[in-house]
Design a protein around this motif. Sequence first.
Motif, short mmCIF file in Angstrom:
data_model
loop_
_atom_site.label_atom_id
_atom_site.label_comp_id
_atom_site.label_asym_id
_atom_site.label_seq_id
_atom_site.Cartn_x
_atom_site.Cartn_y
_atom_site.Cartn_z
N ARG A 37 0.84 -6.41 69.12
CA ARG A 37 1.71 -5.68 69.97
C ARG A 37 2.99 -5.09 69.31
NH1 ARG A 37 6.33 -6.48 72.79
NH2 ARG A 37 6.54 -5.60 74.72
N GLU A 38 3.27 -6.13 68.19
CA GLU A 38 4.62 -5.78 67.70
C GLU A 38 4.40 -4.68 66.41
OE1 GLU A 38 8.52 -5.79 67.04
OE2 GLU A 38 7.62 -6.78 68.39
N LEU A 39 3.28 -4.97 65.82
CA LEU A 39 3.06 -3.85 64.79
C LEU A 39 2.86 -2.47 65.58
CD1 LEU A 39 0.27 -5.81 62.63
CD2 LEU A 39 2.76 -5.13 62.09
N GLY A 40 1.90 -2.48 66.51
CA GLY A 40 1.89 -1.37 67.28
C GLY A 40 3.20 -0.54 67.71
N GLY B 262 -8.83 15.37 76.11
CA GLY B 262 -7.97 16.67 75.98
C GLY B 262 -7.11 16.13 74.65
N PRO B 263 -6.94 16.99 73.61
CA PRO B 263 -6.03 16.72 72.45
C PRO B 263 -4.49 16.36 72.78
CG PRO B 263 -7.61 18.39 72.11
CD PRO B 263 -7.77 18.28 73.39
N ALA B 264 -3.99 17.15 73.61
CA ALA B 264 -2.51 16.82 74.14
C ALA B 264 -2.59 15.49 74.84
CB ALA B 264 -2.21 18.05 75.03
N VAL B 265 -3.52 15.05 75.71
CA VAL B 265 -3.35 13.88 76.05
C VAL B 265 -3.45 12.71 75.32
CG1 VAL B 265 -4.65 12.33 77.96
CG2 VAL B 265 -4.17 14.64 78.54
N THR B 266 -4.49 13.04 74.32
CA THR B 266 -4.79 11.86 73.08
C THR B 266 -3.28 11.82 72.32
OG1 THR B 266 -7.04 12.32 73.26
CG2 THR B 266 -5.94 11.23 71.27
N ARG B 267 -2.88 12.79 72.25
CA ARG B 267 -1.68 12.77 70.91
C ARG B 267 -0.47 12.30 72.07
NH1 ARG B 267 0.11 14.97 66.42
NH2 ARG B 267 -2.09 16.36 66.45
N TRP B 268 -0.47 12.41 73.37
CA TRP B 268 0.52 12.07 74.30
C TRP B 268 0.52 10.42 74.30
CZ3 TRP B 268 5.31 12.69 75.75
CH2 TRP B 268 5.76 11.65 76.88
N HIS B 269 -0.68 9.89 74.61
CA HIS B 269 -0.98 8.49 74.59
C HIS B 269 -0.59 7.55 73.35
CE1 HIS B 269 -2.46 8.12 78.51
NE2 HIS B 269 -3.64 8.85 78.31
N SER B 270 -0.93 8.41 72.18
CA SER B 270 -0.34 7.76 70.81
C SER B 270 0.95 7.46 70.54
CB SER B 270 -0.90 8.61 69.65
OG SER B 270 -0.14 9.71 69.47
N LEU B 271 1.72 8.11 71.57
CA LEU B 271 3.30 7.65 71.20
C LEU B 271 3.55 6.45 71.86
CD1 LEU B 271 4.76 11.14 72.41
CD2 LEU B 271 4.37 10.28 69.98
N PHE B 272 2.56 5.83 72.68
CA PHE B 272 2.99 4.55 73.46
C PHE B 272 1.88 3.53 73.34
CE2 PHE B 272 4.50 8.30 76.06
CZ PHE B 272 5.55 8.04 75.70
N SER B 273 0.77 3.91 73.20
CA SER B 273 -0.36 2.94 73.30
C SER B 273 -0.71 1.92 72.07
CB SER B 273 -1.78 3.62 73.91
OG SER B 273 -2.75 2.67 73.43
N SER B 274 -1.32 0.94 71.87
CA SER B 274 -1.75 0.29 70.79
C SER B 274 -2.82 1.19 70.17
CB SER B 274 -2.10 -1.09 70.96
OG SER B 274 -3.17 -1.08 71.74
N TYR C 277 -4.86 2.14 64.83
CA TYR C 277 -3.68 2.91 65.71
C TYR C 277 -2.87 3.70 64.42
CZ TYR C 277 0.51 3.91 68.35
OH TYR C 277 1.40 4.43 69.06
N GLU C 278 -2.49 2.82 63.39
CA GLU C 278 -1.52 3.29 62.18
C GLU C 278 -2.29 4.66 61.68
OE1 GLU C 278 -0.03 4.12 58.52
OE2 GLU C 278 -1.86 2.95 58.76
N LEU C 279 -3.70 4.16 61.36
CA LEU C 279 -4.48 5.25 60.64
C LEU C 279 -4.69 6.36 61.72
CD1 LEU C 279 -6.38 6.35 58.63
CD2 LEU C 279 -8.17 5.01 59.57
N TRP C 280 -4.86 6.32 62.95
CA TRP C 280 -4.93 7.61 63.74
C TRP C 280 -3.61 8.34 63.83
CZ3 TRP C 280 -9.41 6.28 62.70
CH2 TRP C 280 -10.16 5.39 63.58
N THR C 281 -2.32 7.81 63.69
CA THR C 281 -1.17 8.68 63.92
C THR C 281 -1.13 9.31 62.60
OG1 THR C 281 -0.23 6.65 62.88
CG2 THR C 281 -0.15 6.85 65.16
N TYR D 137 -1.69 -3.75 58.08
CA TYR D 137 -1.19 -3.63 59.58
C TYR D 137 -2.02 -4.74 60.34
CZ TYR D 137 2.12 -0.06 59.61
OH TYR D 137 3.43 0.78 59.50
N GLY D 138 -2.80 -5.53 59.74
CA GLY D 138 -3.47 -6.54 60.59
C GLY D 138 -4.17 -5.90 61.73
N GLU D 139 -3.90 -6.35 62.96
CA GLU D 139 -4.81 -5.96 64.13
C GLU D 139 -4.34 -4.48 64.57
OE1 GLU D 139 -7.40 -7.51 65.00
OE2 GLU D 139 -6.96 -8.85 63.42
N SER D 140 -3.57 -3.69 63.95
CA SER D 140 -3.07 -2.57 64.35
C SER D 140 -3.39 -1.48 63.42
CB SER D 140 -1.71 -2.35 64.49
OG SER D 140 -1.21 -3.01 65.91
N GLU D 141 -4.46 -1.73 62.51
CA GLU D 141 -4.73 -0.74 61.30
C GLU D 141 -5.38 0.42 61.63
OE1 GLU D 141 -8.02 -2.48 62.80
OE2 GLU D 141 -6.66 -3.80 62.06
#
Length: 301
Positions: A203-206, A121-133, A165-169, A159-163
Motif C-alpha cells: 500500500r505504501e509503495l503504491g 476504456g483507456p481513459a477509465v484505465t488511466r484515471w484508475h491508475s491515479l489512485f489504485s494499487s 503498478y509502477e511498471l504500468w504507469t 518496488y516489492g509487491e507494487s512492481e
Amino acid sequence: HLRPALDSILRQTVSDLELVVVDDGSTDETPAVLESVGDRRLRVVRSDRQRGLAGALNLGLDEVRGRRVARMDADDVAFPHWLARVVARLDTTPRVVLVGAGVLEMHDAGRFGAVHVPEAGPAVTRWHSLFSSSPFFHNTVVFERAHFERHGLRYDESYGESEDYELWTRVLAGAEADVVEAPLVAYRLHPDQASKRRAELQRELGRGVALRQIAATAPRLSGADRELAWRFGFLQELAQDELERGADAYFELLDAFGSSGRYARNELEPVRRIAARTVAREVAGNVRRAHIHEHDRQLGK
C-alpha cells in the motif's frame, strides 16, 4: 497448484504460443512437474538463484520470443478464452499496447468467491491508475512486446509487491491500456500469498507511485492537496475538516485530467460517472462515520 496452471495455458483456444516458465530457484517438486508436461510449447528457464517476483519476471521478459506477452501466476487458472479475448482487444484498438481482464476468486478449498471486473476504456484505465494499487489485475495482462523493447520497459525490482503498478504507469507515459470486462482468470487465494504478507508495504509503495502520477497530471496541486486528492479518490477516511478541501483537490485533478486533450468528450464520460460515484461514496461514508462517532460520544456520557 502448478500443473493446473500449466494445463489451463496449454488448453487456450489460441494455440500458437510458447509457454515460458521461470523456475525461480525452486527447492520443491517444481522441476519434476515441469518435466512431466509433454508439450513442445513449454520452455523452462531456471534461475541459479532466487530473484524474487520482479527479477523472475524480468528474466522471463528477456527470454520470450512472441509478438505479445501474457503473464500469469503459477497458482492461478486461466479460462480457455482468456488469450483470445484479450488479444482481440489489442487487435482492434491500435493506441492500446496493454490489456488486462477481470478475475474470479478461487479459494484453496475449491470454493469460488467474488468476481472482480474493472471498467473498460483507456481513459477509465488511466484515471484508475491515479489512485489504485493497479488499474488491472497483474495475472491477466497481455502486452505488445515491441513497445516494451522499444522503451526499455522492465519491472523495477526495488518496488516489492507494487512492481506491476509502477511498471504500468511507465507504460501509460507513452501509450494506452484497456481491460476486457469479463473474468478470464481464476485468481487463487491462500494464506501464504506475498501480497497478504506484505500488504502494508504494498500500500505504501503504491501510494508513492499514485502521488507521482497525480503530480504529473495536476502539477498546480500542492503536495498536501495531492495527498488529499489521492485519499479522496481511494476512498480513505477523511476528517471533517479535510473533506471539503479533499473534494476540491479531487475535482481540480478531474479538471486537469479532462483538459489534457488526450481523450474525446465521450471517452471522458465514464470517468465523470466514476468521479460522481466516488464523491457520493466518500460523503456518505463520512456522514456514517460522523453518526458513529456521535453515537460513541453519547454512550461515553
